[in-house]
Design an enzyme around this catalytic site. Structure first.
Site: not given
Ligand code: NAP
Length: 255
Positions: A20, A67-68, A161, A165
């Protein structure tokens, strides 16, 4: 047309070496923006491919390995972007990971890894991006959340996950309110099932048939389906929107 025009704007996309993020980086360039492509060093080949596609459209591209999960790495990356392009107008925080495991068997290290990348990573990016935007007069931040922030995916074992989110969605509206008077808009984009490397491979084939059946539009989305929504959130077309979550899921959450 000018409502959606990004000519002269400078964007940064995380996770832009794959899936994406790669398509959104190229989409922003198609609408006029120069783009910094941020991804892990291990995705350098993908990032270089994104950069070639951006340049082929006639826009400028900068590849930054970062690297976030490391706030120092994120700050440096934004510094490289500003040194090259002068200012940051649009940031799309798309880097993310998924992993499947039942909640009862989930190792603390896997819980932590998914939360670190998907939630803490988005926070560190927003913090540095907004700081840059404050000093240059404002901008638009778009956090890629998921419909998993709102629904529980039938048949998928991903408590970490989903929690990450949901955190991104609420973090987005919280930051939007903190920064509402400072000309930095913060919105989230929540895709449904989108065909990318994240959901490919033999383990996913059977599940994908189920996702198609469960989705009212009877198909998975593609990264192309997210370009219009991200241009909308990045551009003047959404100037009066902040703190919202834009679901792009083929109708999934309506049933
Ligand atoms: P993808 O193809 O795996 O792309 C994610 C990119 O983020 C990869 O290049 C990945 O590198 C990178 N990344 C991972 N950890 C990072 C870190 N610590 N720092 C910087 N970059 C990092 O997955 P995608 O499907 O395009 O997903 C993009 C976003 O959309 C994610 O946030 C995902 O949760 C969200 N999303 C996806 C779907 C879907 O159905 N595909 C649905 C809803 C939401 P590595 O490959 O080396 O890890």
């Amino acid at each position: 047309m000018s409502l959606f025009d990004l000519e002269g704007r400078n964007a940064l996309v995380t996770g832009a070496g794959s899936g994406i993020g790669q398509r959104l980086a190229v989409g922003l360039a198609e609408y006029g923006a120069n783009v910094t492509i941020l991804d892990l060093a291990g995705q350098r080949q993908g990032s270089d491919t994104t950069a070639e596609q951006v340049k082929a459209i006639g826009r400028e591209a900068l590849v930054v390995d970062a690297d976030v999960t490391d706030p120092v790495s994120v700050r440096e990356a934004i510094g490289h972007h500003v040194s090259r392009f002068g200012r940051l107008d649009i940031a799309v925080n798309c880097a993310g990971v998924n992993h499947s495991c039942s909640a009862e068997d989930l190792a603390p290290s896997d819980w932590k890894r998914v939360l670190d990348v998907n939630l803490s990573g988005v926070f560190y990016c927003c913090q540095s991006e907004a700081s840059s935007m404050f000093s240059s007069g404002g901008g638009s931040i778009i956090n890629v959340a998921s419909m998993s922030a709102t629904i529980v995916n039938r048949g998928l074992l991903q408590a970490h996950y989903n929690a990450s989110k949901a955190g991104v969605k609420h973090l987005t509206s919280t930051l939007a309110m903190e920064w509402v008077t400072r000309k930095v808009r913060v919105n989230s984009l929540s895709p449904g099932y989108i065909m990318t490397p994240m959901i490919s491979g033999p383990d996913w084939a059977e599940k994908i048939r189920g996702f198609e059946e469960q989705t009212p539009m009877h198909r998975l989305g593609t990264p192309d389906d997210l370009v219009g929504p991200v241009i909308f959130l990045a551009s003047a077309a959404s100037a009066y929107m902040t703190g919202t979550d834009l679901l792009v899921e083929g109708g999934f959450t309506s049933w």
